[in-house]
Every structure is written in structure tokens, then in C-alpha cells.
Design a protein around this motif. Structure first.
Motif, PDB file in Angstrom:
ATOM      1  N   ASP A   1      32.208  26.257  31.338  1.00 53.07           N
ATOM      2  CA  ASP A   1      33.330  26.120  30.403  1.00 53.07           C
ATOM      3  C   ASP A   1      34.146  27.403  30.340  1.00 53.07           C
ATOM      4  O   ASP A   1      35.383  27.373  30.357  1.00 53.07           O
ATOM      5  N   PHE A   2      33.469  28.536  30.264  1.00 52.19           N
ATOM      6  CA  PHE A   2      34.176  29.814  30.168  1.00 52.19           C
ATOM      7  C   PHE A   2      34.990  30.071  31.431  1.00 52.19           C
ATOM      8  O   PHE A   2      36.164  30.456  31.358  1.00 52.19           O
ATOM      9  N   LEU A   3      34.386  29.856  32.584  1.00 51.02           N
ATOM     10  CA  LEU A   3      35.050  30.157  33.848  1.00 51.02           C
ATOM     11  C   LEU A   3      36.121  29.132  34.223  1.00 51.02           C
ATOM     12  O   LEU A   3      36.890  29.360  35.156  1.00 51.02           O
ATOM     13  N   SER A   4      36.196  28.027  33.505  1.00 54.77           N
ATOM     14  CA  SER A   4      37.238  27.034  33.775  1.00 54.77           C
ATOM     15  C   SER A   4      38.349  27.088  32.723  1.00 54.77           C
ATOM     16  O   SER A   4      39.191  26.188  32.685  1.00 54.77           O
ATOM     17  N   GLY A   5      38.362  28.153  31.934  1.00 53.56           N
ATOM     18  CA  GLY A   5      39.412  28.301  30.918  1.00 53.56           C
ATOM     19  C   GLY A   5      40.790  28.402  31.538  1.00 53.56           C
ATOM     20  O   GLY A   5      40.952  28.882  32.663  1.00 53.56           O
ATOM     21  N   GLU A   6      41.803  27.959  30.798  1.00 50.83           N
ATOM     22  CA  GLU A   6      43.174  27.966  31.330  1.00 50.83           C
ATOM     23  C   GLU A   6      43.685  29.373  31.614  1.00 50.83           C
ATOM     24  O   GLU A   6      44.598  29.564  32.412  1.00 50.83           O
ATOM     25  N   TRP A   7      43.095  30.374  31.018  1.00 53.52           N
ATOM     26  CA  TRP A   7      43.489  31.771  31.211  1.00 53.52           C
ATOM     27  C   TRP A   7      42.934  32.364  32.506  1.00 53.52           C
ATOM     28  O   TRP A   7      43.461  33.342  33.023  1.00 53.52           O
ATOM     29  N   TYR A   8      41.857  31.779  33.039  1.00 55.64           N
ATOM     30  CA  TYR A   8      41.113  32.393  34.147  1.00 55.64           C
ATOM     31  C   TYR A   8      41.925  32.552  35.436  1.00 55.64           C
ATOM     32  O   TYR A   8      41.865  33.612  36.065  1.00 55.64           O
ATOM     33  N   PRO A   9      42.721  31.560  35.868  1.00 54.54           N
ATOM     34  CA  PRO A   9      43.525  31.765  37.078  1.00 54.54           C
ATOM     35  C   PRO A   9      44.495  32.952  36.959  1.00 54.54           C
ATOM     36  O   PRO A   9      44.708  33.674  37.933  1.00 54.54           O
ATOM     37  N   GLY A  10      45.052  33.166  35.787  1.00 58.46           N
ATOM     38  CA  GLY A  10      45.943  34.313  35.582  1.00 58.46           C
ATOM     39  C   GLY A  10      45.212  35.636  35.726  1.00 58.46           C
ATOM     40  O   GLY A  10      45.737  36.595  36.315  1.00 58.46           O
ATOM     41  N   TYR A  11      43.990  35.677  35.203  1.00 60.12           N
ATOM     42  CA  TYR A  11      43.165  36.880  35.365  1.00 60.12           C
ATOM     43  C   TYR A  11      42.875  37.126  36.841  1.00 60.12           C
ATOM     44  O   TYR A  11      43.040  38.244  37.339  1.00 60.12           O
ATOM     45  N   LEU A  12      42.445  36.083  37.551  1.00 64.47           N
ATOM     46  CA  LEU A  12      42.121  36.233  38.972  1.00 64.47           C
ATOM     47  C   LEU A  12      43.333  36.688  39.771  1.00 64.47           C
ATOM     48  O   LEU A  12      43.213  37.536  40.664  1.00 64.47           O
ATOM     49  N   ALA A  13      44.499  36.161  39.457  1.00 65.13           N
ATOM     50  CA  ALA A  13      45.716  36.553  40.173  1.00 65.13           C
ATOM     51  C   ALA A  13      46.035  38.025  39.928  1.00 65.13           C
ATOM     52  O   ALA A  13      46.355  38.760  40.870  1.00 65.13           O
ATOM     53  N   GLU A  14      45.936  38.461  38.673  1.00 66.74           N
ATOM     54  CA  GLU A  14      46.272  39.848  38.370  1.00 66.74           C
ATOM     55  C   GLU A  14      45.232  40.813  38.932  1.00 66.74           C
ATOM     56  O   GLU A  14      45.580  41.821  39.548  1.00 66.74           O
TER      57      GLU A  14
ATOM     58  N   ALA B   1      36.743  47.475  43.838  1.00 65.79           N
ATOM     59  CA  ALA B   1      38.148  47.812  43.633  1.00 65.79           C
ATOM     60  C   ALA B   1      38.716  48.460  44.890  1.00 65.79           C
ATOM     61  O   ALA B   1      37.974  49.033  45.696  1.00 65.79           O
ATOM     62  N   GLN B   2      40.020  48.384  45.036  1.00 67.69           N
ATOM     63  CA  GLN B   2      40.668  49.165  46.079  1.00 67.69           C
ATOM     64  C   GLN B   2      40.441  50.643  45.752  1.00 67.69           C
ATOM     65  O   GLN B   2      40.236  51.003  44.584  1.00 67.69           O
ATOM     66  N   PRO B   3      40.452  51.513  46.757  1.00 68.43           N
ATOM     67  CA  PRO B   3      40.193  52.937  46.508  1.00 68.43           C
ATOM     68  C   PRO B   3      41.061  53.484  45.363  1.00 68.43           C
ATOM     69  O   PRO B   3      42.277  53.315  45.351  1.00 68.43           O
ATOM     70  N   GLY B   4      40.372  54.077  44.386  1.00 66.61           N
ATOM     71  CA  GLY B   4      41.045  54.683  43.245  1.00 66.61           C
ATOM     72  C   GLY B   4      41.574  53.720  42.202  1.00 66.61           C
ATOM     73  O   GLY B   4      42.237  54.137  41.254  1.00 66.61           O
ATOM     74  N   LYS B   5      41.260  52.430  42.305  1.00 66.03           N
ATOM     75  CA  LYS B   5      41.817  51.420  41.387  1.00 66.03           C
ATOM     76  C   LYS B   5      40.805  50.870  40.387  1.00 66.03           C
ATOM     77  O   LYS B   5      41.096  49.900  39.694  1.00 66.03           O
ATOM     78  N   ARG B   6      39.641  51.489  40.270  1.00 63.58           N
ATOM     79  CA  ARG B   6      38.616  50.945  39.371  1.00 63.58           C
ATOM     80  C   ARG B   6      39.111  50.886  37.926  1.00 63.58           C
ATOM     81  O   ARG B   6      38.864  49.901  37.223  1.00 63.58           O
ATOM     82  N   GLU B   7      39.805  51.904  37.464  1.00 67.72           N
ATOM     83  CA  GLU B   7      40.291  51.885  36.077  1.00 67.72           C
ATOM     84  C   GLU B   7      41.367  50.826  35.880  1.00 67.72           C
ATOM     85  O   GLU B   7      41.505  50.284  34.780  1.00 67.72           O
ATOM     86  N   GLU B   8      42.118  50.522  36.906  1.00 66.13           N
ATOM     87  CA  GLU B   8      43.105  49.451  36.821  1.00 66.13           C
ATOM     88  C   GLU B   8      42.395  48.098  36.694  1.00 66.13           C
ATOM     89  O   GLU B   8      42.815  47.243  35.916  1.00 66.13           O
ATOM     90  N   VAL B   9      41.296  47.916  37.428  1.00 57.66           N
ATOM     91  CA  VAL B   9      40.493  46.695  37.281  1.00 57.66           C
ATOM     92  C   VAL B   9      40.000  46.594  35.839  1.00 57.66           C
ATOM     93  O   VAL B   9      40.088  45.531  35.218  1.00 57.66           O
ATOM     94  N   ARG B  10      39.540  47.703  35.304  1.00 59.69           N
ATOM     95  CA  ARG B  10      39.044  47.702  33.919  1.00 59.69           C
ATOM     96  C   ARG B  10      40.153  47.348  32.931  1.00 59.69           C
ATOM     97  O   ARG B  10      39.948  46.565  32.001  1.00 59.69           O
ATOM     98  N   ARG B  11      41.344  47.891  33.130  1.00 57.89           N
ATOM     99  CA  ARG B  11      42.461  47.600  32.227  1.00 57.89           C
ATOM    100  C   ARG B  11      42.783  46.098  32.252  1.00 57.89           C
ATOM    101  O   ARG B  11      42.985  45.477  31.201  1.00 57.89           O
ATOM    102  N   ILE B  12      42.789  45.517  33.428  1.00 49.33           N
ATOM    103  CA  ILE B  12      43.068  44.080  33.557  1.00 49.33           C
ATOM    104  C   ILE B  12      41.944  43.267  32.917  1.00 49.33           C
ATOM    105  O   ILE B  12      42.195  42.286  32.209  1.00 49.33           O
ATOM    106  N   TRP B  13      40.696  43.684  33.118  1.00 51.92           N
ATOM    107  CA  TRP B  13      39.546  43.015  32.499  1.00 51.92           C
ATOM    108  C   TRP B  13      39.656  43.091  30.963  1.00 51.92           C
ATOM    109  O   TRP B  13      39.424  42.098  30.273  1.00 51.92           O
ATOM    110  N   GLU B  14      40.024  44.263  30.445  1.00 51.43           N
ATOM    111  CA  GLU B  14      40.153  44.425  28.985  1.00 51.43           C
ATOM    112  C   GLU B  14      41.248  43.521  28.419  1.00 51.43           C
ATOM    113  O   GLU B  14      41.131  43.042  27.294  1.00 51.43           O
ATOM    114  N   LYS B  15      42.284  43.293  29.179  1.00 54.13           N
ATOM    115  CA  LYS B  15      43.398  42.440  28.742  1.00 54.13           C
ATOM    116  C   LYS B  15      43.000  40.964  28.722  1.00 54.13           C
ATOM    117  O   LYS B  15      43.290  40.250  27.764  1.00 54.13           O
TER     118      LYS B  15
END
Length: 101
Positions: A67-80, A12-26
């Protein structure tokens, strides 16, 4: 055994680990919970580096992983998540040879 494991390290960028977690949880967590092909999933905070997340995933097969990593949702996750990580994740696939039940 035909199971496939992934070891992933997110910087994560410095101090952004919890933000990564929030995005992962979403994006990721609900899909993992609903995916029977995910036999194990561990999301961990590195105890030595406050900006690192370590993930272990175990899939029932290589195809299930693909199959999981090619889901239609995955590019949106990577972008965020890309807005709060310092670099692309380090991903190490591995073939499971033995596991304690």
C-alpha cells in the motif's frame, strides 16, 4: 510474525548523496512519519562509501508495504530521485522472524 522488512541500498551519483537525502526528506519522510504501518524506519549513510545510503524499513504486514509503495506520490519521488542516483535501488524484502523488543 507477519511483519515485512525492506533493506534498501541507494547508490547516489558521485557527490549527490545529500541531494538524495533532500529529495527523500521532501517525499518520503513525512509519509513515513504519518504511517502507523511503518513500525521502524532507519535512513543511514554508509560509512565506507560516501555515495551510498542504506535504509531499513519494517512494516506491520506485506500488504502495508504494498500500500505504501503504491501511493500516488511514489512515481513523483522516483522520478525526482532518479535524477541524482547512479542506478535503481537494490531492494531486498524479508520476512521478520524475530526482533528484540
Amino acid at each position: 510474525m507477519s511483519k515485512t522488512a525492506l533493506f534498501i541500498r541507494h547508490q547516489a551519483q558521485p557527490g549527490k548523496r545529500e541531494e538524495v537525502r533532500r529529495i527523500w526528506e521532501k517525499h518520503v519522510k513525512p509519509r513515513v512519519e504519518a504511517n502507523p504501518a511503518h513500525e521502524a524506519y532507519y535512513f543511514c549513510h554508509d560509512e565506507k562509501d560516501a555515495d551510498v545510503i542504506c535504509v531499513f524499513q519494517l512494516y506491520s504486514s506485506k500488504q502495508a508495504m504494498e500500500d505504501f509503495l503504491s501511493g500516488e506520490w511514489y512515481p513523483g519521488y522516483l522520478a525526482e530521485v532518479g535524477t541524482v542516483v547512479a542506478a535503481p535501488p537494490q531492494i531486498t524484502p524479508a520476512a521478520l522472524m524475530w526482533a528484540k523488543d
